[in-house]
Structures are given as C-alpha cells and as structure tokens.
Design an enzyme around this catalytic site. Structure first.
Site, short mmCIF file in Angstrom:
data_model
loop_
_atom_site.label_atom_id
_atom_site.label_comp_id
_atom_site.label_asym_id
_atom_site.label_seq_id
_atom_site.Cartn_x
_atom_site.Cartn_y
_atom_site.Cartn_z
N THR A 1 92.18 74.20 -11.88
CA THR A 1 91.36 74.26 -10.67
C THR A 1 89.90 73.98 -10.96
O THR A 1 89.13 73.65 -10.08
CB THR A 1 91.47 75.65 -10.01
N ARG B 1 90.30 73.78 -19.91
CA ARG B 1 89.88 74.97 -20.63
C ARG B 1 90.87 75.32 -21.72
O ARG B 1 92.05 75.01 -21.62
CB ARG B 1 89.72 76.17 -19.67
N SER C 1 83.51 79.02 -17.53
CA SER C 1 83.14 79.98 -16.51
C SER C 1 83.15 81.41 -17.06
O SER C 1 82.50 81.68 -18.05
CB SER C 1 84.06 79.83 -15.29
N HIS C 2 83.90 82.31 -16.43
CA HIS C 2 83.88 83.71 -16.82
C HIS C 2 84.89 84.03 -17.92
O HIS C 2 85.06 85.19 -18.28
CB HIS C 2 84.18 84.58 -15.60
N ASP D 1 78.31 85.24 -13.51
CA ASP D 1 79.11 84.98 -14.70
C ASP D 1 78.41 83.98 -15.61
O ASP D 1 77.26 83.60 -15.38
CB ASP D 1 80.51 84.51 -14.31
N ASP E 1 78.46 80.74 -16.38
CA ASP E 1 77.83 79.51 -15.89
C ASP E 1 77.17 79.71 -14.53
O ASP E 1 76.72 78.75 -13.91
CB ASP E 1 78.84 78.36 -15.83
N ASP F 1 78.26 80.52 -11.57
CA ASP F 1 78.85 80.01 -10.34
C ASP F 1 79.63 81.09 -9.59
O ASP F 1 80.26 80.81 -8.57
CB ASP F 1 79.75 78.78 -10.60
N GLU G 1 85.49 81.53 -1.98
CA GLU G 1 86.73 81.86 -2.65
C GLU G 1 86.81 83.36 -2.92
O GLU G 1 85.79 83.99 -3.23
CB GLU G 1 86.86 81.11 -3.98
N SER H 1 87.64 84.83 -5.43
CA SER H 1 87.20 85.14 -6.79
C SER H 1 85.69 85.17 -6.94
O SER H 1 85.16 84.99 -8.03
CB SER H 1 87.80 84.14 -7.78
#
Length: 549
Positions: A46, A50, A149-150, A307, A309, A311, A394, A396
């Site tokens: 998504t 990674r 990301s996180h 987080d 980055d 976002d 979102e 999240s």
C-alpha cells in the site's frame, strides 16, 4: 491465532535487544536477494517496497533495481523535470538514498536532495512536487521517499510519488515492480550506476530547501493567528523522525508556544516504549508505543507526535489522553468543513473502507458526500488535486486536507498538518479535540471501535486478500442480521483486498497488512462495548478458518 498483547507492551525499548545498526547496514550491502524466493522479491504494498536487510527483503540490489526501473518509467512517461529525493531517520534510509542517487545520476536524472543532508518528511516532499508542477504543462517533477514509515528500526522502505505528488497507483507500481524484479533476476546487468562521489558531484544533483519551503507555506493551511492569540501550551514529540528539525522552525517562524520534547535522532529508537507486540515501532496512534507522549497530558493543552517519516499523527488531548485515530478524523472533518470557506461547496469527505461510521454521521449532518475507498492513500490523490475532496483520511492516523483557499497542499499523508490543526481546533472552539469528539457522540450517538492485529505469513495474507463475499455463509453478526458483504469499495468499485461484513448495529472488515506480516480486523458496534467483543470474536473465527488453508 492469538492477538494477545505482549507483557512487554508499553515498557522501555531497552527491555529488549535493540537493533545492531552496524550489522544491519553491513547486511544491506552483503546480502543478495534470491529472486526464486517470493519474500525476497520487490513487492510494492500500500505504500512502496518495504523489508529488512536481515531477511534479504530490503538490500542494495532491491534499491538499485527499483531506481533503474523508476528511471526507465520516467523516460517512457516523458517525465523530465527534477526528481525530489528524501529520507527518514531509519538506519537503512541513508545507504538506500546513496544507492538510488548512484543510479539516478548515471541515468542523467536531475535530482533534488535536501540541503545540508537534512531529513525530509513525506509531506514536505509531496508539497515540493506540487509546488514545482503548479502551472506547468511540461518539465514535471516527481519524487522518491526512502522510508518504511512507522515500521521497526530494522526495516527499510522505498516509495515512488509521480507528478501528482501522491503515492503511485497500482498501474505504475506494478510496472516498476516487474521491471525491478527482472533486473534482479538478470544480475543487475541492466542497471546504470556511477560511484556515489561522482553522483553527488554531478551537475544533475542539486540541493533543495524542503524545510524552508514547507514551513514558510504553512500559513496557507493553518490559522496560526488563532493559535497564537489563544495562548495555548503545546508540545510535540518528533519520535526521532524526519521532522525533528521542522518543529523548532515552525515554532519560531509562526511564533507559537510549542515545546519540542526531544531532538534526539537514534536509529535504534531506544527512547521508544514497546508496541502492543513487544516490538519497537514508531506508531503515534498506539498507546503502548506512546508512553512518553502520554506523560505530557497534564502539562499541555494539546500534545502531538508524528511517526518516522511524519506522515501519521497522534494527538494527546488533556481531556482524554491519546485519541483513537478514528475519533480525531471525525473531529477534523467536522471542524474543517464548517470553517474552510474557500473550499468547493461540493467537496467530499474521503475515508477508507475501515474508517469509523462516525465519519458518515458527521458528513451527513454537514451535507457532504462520503467517498469511501480501499485502504491506501493513493485513492485520494486525484480528488485532493482537483479539490473534489476536501479531506482524505485513513484509520491508521494518516490524513491530508486542502489549503484554506481550496488548493492542494499535500497529496500524500501529512502528519504535521493534523497535529497543528489540533491546536487550531482547540484555539477556535475553546475545547480540546477530545472534548470535541465527546460532543459529537452526544449529538450523533456513540460508536464503539476496536481492532485486532495478529501475525500472518505471506501465504496466509494472500488467502485473506482473496476472500469473496460468497465465502461468508453466516446470516447474522453478533446476533444481528447481516445486510451487506463487500469485497469492493463503494466509491470506485476497487477491490478492498479483504472483506467487510455489515449488520444493522455494527460491522467488521478483515484485511492483510500491506506493510507487515500481520492481518487486521477492524470492527465497530453501535450498541456497547460487550457487543464489539462479540463482533471481533466471530470475525476472528472466520479469518482464522480462512487463512488456515
């Protein structure tokens, strides 16, 4: 399959062995992925590719191949403006940036990197792309964000943003993924590359002030006069992430009383508290991981974190502590659509299939259409670009919204903007965001929300993603008749990569994570806390039967 919380959840990260950064970086260069092993191939989820160098799922070969595939894509698509390249503070991000730069320079791509080696939040890169492309018909820019990301400290990530500034759609990422895997399978013979010294010295490599450009433009998004006049006490925990140096500049530039808890950057993230599963994870919406932020509750009107980055956002309101992400999304929507007079009268509310029904209630009261899409911020990009969406969010804790005049701000998730908006909401309403949500519940009814995260292999995740409505044979959910079973999103008929089961007084959705080896069950009850437990229990039984094979 158990989703029980680890007894280490909320404990200091030093309670477990921290990542060996030297060994992690060595593995990035030394390990070679085996194209015959699915887990070691390039795979765009998504939000990009990674993995970890320890498992040969994120190594130099991956980054070299993906960078060449992006260079090939740019040439085929006629994208000939600058490519903005940014990194977060994960240990693998800087080595991966060097690898990408070696390939991009060899391909003659004009690359813009942060001045002085500064880290670059995802929203600052999206903002830069949009700013460059505004009013242009040719010479368009795109970008790469090097971030997982996180995700835990041992992970690396690599994401491509095309000229619309947001995450690339599946057509683009599918082609990049296919080309990258072909290059790896051919021993990288098709990869152009120059030494990093030459790449940095190349005439095509230039510096860009992401920090200054983003911070100086924030007044087009946030009402700082209201924040300043209210005399609020605010705090931010950057979590050692890419925005660590942005927050002091924001406080200085916009003259607000904002305390930065720490400016420490540590690739082991030893200052964190452990997440629900006993792992180090920089998730600003997770109570176990946010113990340091929660400790600020009594000292500040509002405190927030982002987080790695930047976002995603986490909001601690004095009235309630760390707000569930769904609660704050609903508060933002209610506030923004009542105060942003420069937005289109028909601008809709964007939400993913797993976001709270409270958003539907708020939107209905506002007279705004709900645009419900699968998980993934790429589904909001077009609407944010043309203003037909005022907001995209979102579950999240990822969101972005339009400038005050209705123009696009960031078409990728922006954790900084919602964090600052929490201060504006508090200043202008006289209530913190927790109190604002309590009022929504009083006026629109309570919604009980919960989520289960549990381990799953890639094979199990694939089975869950293909679950079809016909495989759900149950007629009731926690005692109520099932009224709808969805495997496609209402707004665009795109696959949701899982299933959503809706009853009259509750619902659940089950889907595999696109970034980690876990599955997620989201559920809501419109009755009470006991009912949400029943919904989750029935949902997990269904999921476990499905992924058992």
């Amino acid at each position: 399959m158990s989703a029980a919380k680890s007894p280490l959840a909320g404990m200091p990260a030093a309670s477990v062995p921290l990542v060996d950064v030297e060994r992690l970086v060595a593995a990035y260069y030394d390990e070679r992925p085996d194209p015959a092993i699915a887990a070691q191939r390039v795979a765009f989820g998504t939000s990009g590719h990674r993995g970890s160098s320890f498992s040969a799922s994120f190594n130099e070969a991956h980054v070299l191949a993906i960078s060449q595939a992006i260079a090939d894509h740019r040439a085929a698509a006629g994208i000939d403006g600058p490519l903005f390249l940014g990194i977060d503070t994960h240990a693998l991000s800087r080595p991966a940036m060097d690898s990408a730069l070696e390939v991009l320079a060899a391909n003659g791509v004009e690359v813009r990197i942060a001045a002085g080696g500064e880290y670059t939040p995802t929203p600052a890169l999206s903002h830069a792309i949009l700013a460059w492309n505004r009013g242009r018909a040719g010479g368009l820019a795109d970008g790469i964000v090097v971030t997982p990301s996180h995700n835990p400290p041992e992970d690396g990530g690599f994401k491509y943003n095309p000229p619309n500034g947001g995450p690339a759609d599946t057509g683009v990422t599918g082609a990049i993924q296919q080309r990258a895997n072909a290059l790896i399978g051919d021993g990288l013979r098709g990869v152009k590359r120059v030494p990093i010294e030459r790449a940095r010295a190349a005439s095509t490599t230039r510096e860009h002030d992401f920090l200054g450009a983003y911070v100086d433009d924030l007044g087009a998004l946030i009402d700082f006069d209201a924040i300043r006049s209210a005399g609020l006490r605010l705090a931010v925990d950057p979590l050692g992430g890419a925005g660590v140096h942005y927050w002091p500049r924001i406080a200085e530039r916009w003259r607000i009383a904002l305390d930065v808890v720490s400016e420490l950057v540590d690739p082991t993230f030893a200052f964190m508290s452990l997440d629900w599963d006993g792992r180090v994870r920089m998730d600003p919406s997770s109570p176990p991981a946010m113990q340091r932020l929660l400790g600020l509750r009594e000292r500040y009107d509002v405190a927030f974190a982002c987080d790695t980055d930047h976002d995603r956002h986490g909001i601690v309101a004095r009235s309630v502590g760390l707000m569930p992400a769904n609660h704050y999304l609903a508060v933002m929507i209610d506030y923004l659509f009542r105060t942003r007079e420069g937005w289109r009268a028909d601008a809709a509310v964007g939400k993913t299939i797993v976001c709270s029904a409270m958003i539907d209630r708020v939107s209905a009261r506002l007279g705004r259409r709900v645009h419900e899409v699968p998980v993934g911020f790429k589904w909001f990009v077009e609407g944010l670009c043309d203003g037909s969406l005022g907001f995209g969010g979102e579950e999240s804790a990822g969101a972005s919204f339009l400038r005050r005049d209705g123009g696009a701000w960031s078409t990728d998730k922006d954790g900084i903007a919602p964090a600052l908006l929490s201060a504006e909401i508090t200043a202008r309403s006289g209530r913190d965001p927790g109190q604002c949500y309590a009022r929504l519940e009083q006026e629109l009814g309570a919604v009980y929300t919960d989520r289960v995260d549990a381990p799953a292999t890639k094979e199990q995740k694939a089975r869950l993603a293909k679950l079809a409505p016909g495989e759900v044979t149950a007629k009731t959910l926690a005692g109520s008749p099932i009224v709808r079973v969805l495997d496609r999103a209402p707004a665009n008929d795109a696959s949701i990569g899982g299933i959503k089961v809706v009853a009259g007084d509750g619902w659940f959705a089950a889907r595999p994570s696109g970034t980690e080896d876990i599955y997620k069950i989201y559920a809501e009850s419109f009755r009470d806390a006991a009912h949400i437990g029943q919904i989750l229990a029935e949902a997990q039984q269904l999921v476990d039967r499905t992924i058992a094979g």
